[in-house]
Design a protein around this motif. Structure first.
Motif, PDB file in Angstrom:
ATOM      1  N   LEU A 180       0.813  -1.216   0.000  1.00  0.00           N
ATOM      2  CA  LEU A 180       0.000   0.000   0.000  1.00  0.00           C
ATOM      3  C   LEU A 180       0.851   1.272   0.000  1.00  0.00           C
ATOM      4  CD1 LEU A 180      -3.041  -0.624   2.375  1.00  0.00           C
ATOM      5  CD2 LEU A 180      -3.092  -0.060  -0.047  1.00  0.00           C
ATOM      6  N   GLU A 181       2.057   1.218   0.552  1.00  0.00           N
ATOM      7  CA  GLU A 181       2.862   2.434   0.705  1.00  0.00           C
ATOM      8  C   GLU A 181       3.132   3.146  -0.620  1.00  0.00           C
ATOM      9  OE1 GLU A 181       7.101   3.859   2.741  1.00  0.00           O
ATOM     10  OE2 GLU A 181       6.433   1.780   2.861  1.00  0.00           O
ATOM     11  N   PRO A 182       3.620   2.454  -1.689  1.00  0.00           N
ATOM     12  CA  PRO A 182       3.838   3.178  -2.954  1.00  0.00           C
ATOM     13  C   PRO A 182       2.556   3.685  -3.585  1.00  0.00           C
ATOM     14  CG  PRO A 182       4.197   0.814  -3.237  1.00  0.00           C
ATOM     15  CD  PRO A 182       4.066   1.063  -1.770  1.00  0.00           C
ATOM     16  N   LEU A 183       1.441   2.958  -3.387  1.00  0.00           N
ATOM     17  CA  LEU A 183       0.166   3.421  -3.938  1.00  0.00           C
ATOM     18  C   LEU A 183      -0.294   4.691  -3.235  1.00  0.00           C
ATOM     19  CD1 LEU A 183      -1.649  -0.010  -4.278  1.00  0.00           C
ATOM     20  CD2 LEU A 183      -0.813   1.413  -6.137  1.00  0.00           C
ATOM     21  N   ASP A 184      -0.148   4.733  -1.911  1.00  0.00           N
ATOM     22  CA  ASP A 184      -0.504   5.954  -1.178  1.00  0.00           C
ATOM     23  C   ASP A 184       0.311   7.145  -1.677  1.00  0.00           C
ATOM     24  OD1 ASP A 184      -2.405   4.766   0.433  1.00  0.00           O
ATOM     25  OD2 ASP A 184      -0.971   4.159   1.945  1.00  0.00           O
ATOM     26  N   LYS A 185       1.627   6.944  -1.886  1.00  0.00           N
ATOM     27  CA  LYS A 185       2.479   8.034  -2.352  1.00  0.00           C
ATOM     28  C   LYS A 185       2.083   8.481  -3.752  1.00  0.00           C
ATOM     29  CE  LYS A 185       6.580   6.824   0.369  1.00  0.00           C
ATOM     30  NZ  LYS A 185       8.008   6.392   0.293  1.00  0.00           N
ATOM     31  N   MET A 186       1.786   7.519  -4.636  1.00  0.00           N
ATOM     32  CA  MET A 186       1.452   7.861  -6.011  1.00  0.00           C
ATOM     33  C   MET A 186       0.198   8.731  -6.077  1.00  0.00           C
ATOM     34  SD  MET A 186       0.665   5.324  -9.256  1.00  0.00           S
ATOM     35  CE  MET A 186      -0.953   4.816  -8.652  1.00  0.00           C
ATOM     36  N   PHE A 187      -0.856   8.332  -5.365  1.00  0.00           N
ATOM     37  CA  PHE A 187      -2.091   9.104  -5.428  1.00  0.00           C
ATOM     38  C   PHE A 187      -1.951  10.424  -4.678  1.00  0.00           C
ATOM     39  CE2 PHE A 187      -3.774   5.140  -6.895  1.00  0.00           C
ATOM     40  CZ  PHE A 187      -4.853   5.499  -7.688  1.00  0.00           C
ATOM     41  N   ALA A 188      -1.127  10.451  -3.628  1.00  0.00           N
ATOM     42  CA  ALA A 188      -0.919  11.720  -2.912  1.00  0.00           C
ATOM     43  C   ALA A 188      -0.215  12.728  -3.815  1.00  0.00           C
ATOM     44  CB  ALA A 188      -0.105  11.478  -1.640  1.00  0.00           C
ATOM     45  N   LYS A 189       0.742  12.259  -4.640  1.00  0.00           N
ATOM     46  CA  LYS A 189       1.464  13.169  -5.536  1.00  0.00           C
ATOM     47  C   LYS A 189       0.583  13.707  -6.660  1.00  0.00           C
ATOM     48  CE  LYS A 189       6.073  11.190  -4.854  1.00  0.00           C
ATOM     49  NZ  LYS A 189       7.199  10.459  -5.488  1.00  0.00           N
ATOM     50  N   ILE A 208      -8.055  -0.142  -9.321  1.00  0.00           N
ATOM     51  CA  ILE A 208      -9.097   0.290 -10.254  1.00  0.00           C
ATOM     52  C   ILE A 208      -8.930   1.766 -10.606  1.00  0.00           C
ATOM     53  CG2 ILE A 208     -11.589   0.614 -10.511  1.00  0.00           C
ATOM     54  CD1 ILE A 208     -11.961  -1.817  -8.665  1.00  0.00           C
ATOM     55  N   ALA A 209      -8.649   2.598  -9.579  1.00  0.00           N
ATOM     56  CA  ALA A 209      -8.485   4.040  -9.825  1.00  0.00           C
ATOM     57  C   ALA A 209      -7.271   4.320 -10.702  1.00  0.00           C
ATOM     58  CB  ALA A 209      -8.362   4.786  -8.494  1.00  0.00           C
ATOM     59  N   ALA A 210      -6.180   3.543 -10.518  1.00  0.00           N
ATOM     60  CA  ALA A 210      -4.965   3.772 -11.312  1.00  0.00           C
ATOM     61  C   ALA A 210      -5.218   3.539 -12.788  1.00  0.00           C
ATOM     62  CB  ALA A 210      -3.842   2.870 -10.818  1.00  0.00           C
ATOM     63  N   GLN A 211      -6.148   2.626 -13.116  1.00  0.00           N
ATOM     64  CA  GLN A 211      -6.479   2.380 -14.516  1.00  0.00           C
ATOM     65  C   GLN A 211      -7.252   3.543 -15.121  1.00  0.00           C
ATOM     66  OE1 GLN A 211      -4.313  -0.503 -15.097  1.00  0.00           O
ATOM     67  NE2 GLN A 211      -5.916  -0.684 -16.617  1.00  0.00           N
ATOM     68  N   LYS A 212      -7.889   4.348 -14.275  1.00  0.00           N
ATOM     69  CA  LYS A 212      -8.754   5.416 -14.759  1.00  0.00           C
ATOM     70  C   LYS A 212      -8.101   6.790 -14.686  1.00  0.00           C
ATOM     71  CE  LYS A 212     -12.863   2.871 -13.280  1.00  0.00           C
ATOM     72  NZ  LYS A 212     -13.403   2.671 -14.634  1.00  0.00           N
ATOM     73  N   MET A 213      -6.877   6.897 -14.166  1.00  0.00           N
ATOM     74  CA  MET A 213      -6.163   8.170 -14.072  1.00  0.00           C
ATOM     75  C   MET A 213      -4.907   8.120 -14.928  1.00  0.00           C
ATOM     76  SD  MET A 213      -6.616   9.179 -10.047  1.00  0.00           S
ATOM     77  CE  MET A 213      -5.898  10.804 -10.318  1.00  0.00           C
ATOM     78  N   PRO A 214      -4.497   9.244 -15.539  1.00  0.00           N
ATOM     79  CA  PRO A 214      -3.393   9.239 -16.527  1.00  0.00           C
ATOM     80  C   PRO A 214      -2.018   9.145 -15.894  1.00  0.00           C
ATOM     81  CG  PRO A 214      -4.225  11.472 -16.250  1.00  0.00           C
ATOM     82  CD  PRO A 214      -5.124  10.577 -15.423  1.00  0.00           C
ATOM     83  N   PHE A 215      -1.742   8.010 -15.235  1.00  0.00           N
ATOM     84  CA  PHE A 215      -0.414   7.792 -14.682  1.00  0.00           C
ATOM     85  C   PHE A 215       0.542   7.191 -15.706  1.00  0.00           C
ATOM     86  CE2 PHE A 215      -2.919   7.582 -10.633  1.00  0.00           C
ATOM     87  CZ  PHE A 215      -2.321   8.673 -10.038  1.00  0.00           C
ATOM     88  N   GLY A 216       0.013   6.716 -16.849  1.00  0.00           N
ATOM     89  CA  GLY A 216       0.853   6.096 -17.857  1.00  0.00           C
ATOM     90  C   GLY A 216       1.496   7.117 -18.777  1.00  0.00           C
ATOM     91  N   MET A 217       2.419   6.630 -19.637  1.00  0.00           N
ATOM     92  CA  MET A 217       3.124   7.465 -20.613  1.00  0.00           C
ATOM     93  C   MET A 217       2.380   7.413 -21.948  1.00  0.00           C
ATOM     94  SD  MET A 217       5.983   8.980 -19.577  1.00  0.00           S
ATOM     95  CE  MET A 217       7.067   9.030 -20.990  1.00  0.00           C
ATOM     96  N   PRO A 218       2.135   8.565 -22.586  1.00  0.00           N
ATOM     97  CA  PRO A 218       1.481   8.540 -23.900  1.00  0.00           C
ATOM     98  C   PRO A 218       2.413   8.063 -25.006  1.00  0.00           C
ATOM     99  CG  PRO A 218       2.032  10.787 -23.298  1.00  0.00           C
ATOM    100  CD  PRO A 218       2.367   9.944 -22.109  1.00  0.00           C
ATOM    101  N   TYR A 233      -0.257   6.282 -27.088  1.00  0.00           N
ATOM    102  CA  TYR A 233      -1.100   5.364 -26.332  1.00  0.00           C
ATOM    103  C   TYR A 233      -1.903   6.124 -25.271  1.00  0.00           C
ATOM    104  CZ  TYR A 233       2.210   2.057 -28.385  1.00  0.00           C
ATOM    105  OH  TYR A 233       2.988   1.342 -29.241  1.00  0.00           O
ATOM    106  N   ALA A 234      -3.103   5.603 -24.987  1.00  0.00           N
ATOM    107  CA  ALA A 234      -3.932   6.188 -23.928  1.00  0.00           C
ATOM    108  C   ALA A 234      -3.306   5.880 -22.573  1.00  0.00           C
ATOM    109  CB  ALA A 234      -5.348   5.629 -23.992  1.00  0.00           C
ATOM    110  N   PRO A 235      -3.067   6.902 -21.715  1.00  0.00           N
ATOM    111  CA  PRO A 235      -2.448   6.661 -20.411  1.00  0.00           C
ATOM    112  C   PRO A 235      -3.432   6.129 -19.368  1.00  0.00           C
ATOM    113  CG  PRO A 235      -2.882   8.984 -20.673  1.00  0.00           C
ATOM    114  CD  PRO A 235      -3.293   8.333 -21.961  1.00  0.00           C
ATOM    115  N   ALA A 236      -4.735   6.086 -19.691  1.00  0.00           N
ATOM    116  CA  ALA A 236      -5.737   5.604 -18.737  1.00  0.00           C
ATOM    117  C   ALA A 236      -7.012   5.269 -19.497  1.00  0.00           C
ATOM    118  CB  ALA A 236      -6.022   6.663 -17.662  1.00  0.00           C
ATOM    119  N   ASP A 237      -7.916   4.543 -18.835  1.00  0.00           N
ATOM    120  CA  ASP A 237      -9.213   4.256 -19.433  1.00  0.00           C
ATOM    121  C   ASP A 237     -10.009   5.553 -19.591  1.00  0.00           C
ATOM    122  OD1 ASP A 237      -8.330   1.706 -19.142  1.00  0.00           O
ATOM    123  OD2 ASP A 237      -9.696   1.157 -17.518  1.00  0.00           O
TER     124      ASP A 237
END
Length: 438
Positions: free
Chosen positions: A239-248, A305-315, A348-352
């Motif tokens: 959970l720690e890296p996920l918390d940091k990713m969404f906090a940033k 699920i949220a990570a798939q819907k937010m643009p955390f990926g590279m285009p 590429y799409a970075p998120a759904d």
């Protein structure tokens, strides 16, 4: 006046440039050209200026050629380093994904074991209580039987004493009815003593079995505690890296998770909280501990699920370089990040999300807009080709277009924007946050 000035200048220059005559011979005769000191000075000055200009221009061209070569080599080196870095990040992302899948399998296996152990604990607890009840009944029966035996012995002794007082000479002289009664009582006493001994043996066996059950229960509790600790550590690390990713990302994490939870509100399966009967007693600590772990696993699943819907990926995956970032450029606001790459490089799409626009837009050229969850929109400009259409639903990692040079553009590149609630946000916030996990 003009001639006097020229003559004066010639007179001053005569020492350095004495007057010269250039003779020209032809078939008709010989002629000469008079070169005054002023003419010679102008000629020397022009020649010197031309030679100096030639030297400076040659030096500038050489320096520019050397500098261009160095910049080209440096750009190639930086491009190679960046591609190596991207490949490393991609390998790390695949490794993290494999580790997450393995962790999920271990979680599911551990949860199945916990459920089985909980069932065994409840069964052993029920058997222990039944044994305690049985031991109590046996002890009560044993005490009653021993009391009856003592009463019967007292009665026989009283009868024998009464018979002796009446002058009888032993058991043979007793009346037939008294002799039969004595025999019956003796047999009853023997049976009662045998039953008492058997009950005592069964009671001892029951006590031994109860002690064994309590020992096994303690061993099971220690094993459960060890499994719980391992699960809690694994969940915390995941959970720690996920918390940091969404906090940033700068958005409200609770709001994001609540919105995902509302969209995925069905219940059932291994992640459903455990509800066990306490039979009027206090809550079971193991059940509460297991439910806390299940809650953390549910939070991790919501993050996924949220990570798939937010643009955390590279285009753009590889073969590019950053040429312009988010912020003011030449006095104007640049609302995105530019990725320079050859024409036709995949995007590429970075998120759904859902494509809300795929058309020509003056300065942007060929422009695609994708609406994601949580009020996030991404834009992709200057494309050479659009591979999606309006209203189409796309998934993270799906190819949506190709890099181009359409619209107001100085070269082939992708202009990438992220907007939250219509307000431009630096895309690198999401890209850098995603590198901590993917």
């Amino acid at each position: 006046m003009h001639n006097r000035l020229i003559n004066k200048v010639n007179h001053l220059l005569e020492r350095t440039f004495p007057e010269q005559r250039l003779f020209l011979r032809s078939e008709d005769g010989t002629r000469f050209i008079r070169l005054s000191p002023l003419t010679q000075a102008l000629g020397w000055t022009g020649s010197a200026a031309f030679i100096a200009w030639s030297i400076i221009a040659t030096a500038v061209l050489l320096m520019d050629s050397i500098g261009t070569g160095n910049l080209r080599d440096q750009a190639k080196r930086e491009k190679q380093l960046y591609e190596n870095r991207l490949q490393t990040l991609s390998d790390e992302r695949d490794t993290r994904a494999s580790e997450a899948a393995a962790a999920q399998e271990r979680f599911n296996l551990a949860l199945a074991q916990i459920s089985e152990m909980q069932s065994e604990l409840l069964s052993s607890e029920e058997r222990r209580k039944e044994l305690e009840t049985g031991i109590g009944v046996i002890q009560s029966t044993l005490r009653r039987t021993m009391g009856e035996r003592d009463t019967a012995i007292d009665s026989v002794e009283a009868m024998l004493a009464a018979a002796r007082e009446e002058g009888t000479n032993g058991a043979a002289a007793l009346p037939a009815q008294a002799s039969a009664t004595l025999t019956f009582m003796t047999e009853a006493l023997e049976r009662t003593a045998a039953e008492r001994d058997q009950i005592a043996i069964e009671a001892q066996n029951a006590e031994n079995f109860a002690r064994d059950m309590m020992y096994e229960a303690r061993l099971r509790e220690e094993r459960n505690d060890q499994i719980f600790r391992q699960l809690e550590d694994a969940v915390t690390i995941s959970l720690e890296p996920l918390d940091k990713m969404f906090a940033k990302s700068g958005m409200s994490v609770d709001h994001i998770l609540n919105q995902v939870r509302r969209g995925y509100s069905g219940q059932g399966g291994p992640l459903t909280p455990m509800i066990l009967s306490t039979r009027g007693e206090g809550p079971d600590p193991d059940a509460e501990r297991a439910n806390r772990i299940l809650g953390e696993l549910d939070r991790m699943n919501l993050y996924r699920i949220a990570a798939q819907k937010m643009p955390f990926g590279m285009p753009v995956k590889s073969g590019f370089r950053f040429t312009s970032g988010f912020g003011r450029r030449w006095g104007r606001m640049h609302n995105g990040t530019d990725f320079a790459a050859p024409i036709g490089t995949p995007i590429y799409a970075p998120a759904d999300g859902v494509v809300v626009s795929a058309s020509w837009s003056s300065g942007y050229g060929r422009l695609i807009k994708i609406q994601h969850e949580f009020g996030v929109e991404t834009r992709y400009a200057h494309l050479s080709r659009m591979r999606v259409s309006k209203g189409q639903r796309v998934s993270r990692g799906e190819r949506i277009g190709d890099i181009g040079n359409s619209g107001r553009s100085t070269g082939p590149h992708l202009h990438y924007e992220v907007r939250v609630g219509g307000r431009p946000i630096n895309p690198m916030i999401y890209i850098k946050a995603g590198r901590d996990v993917f």
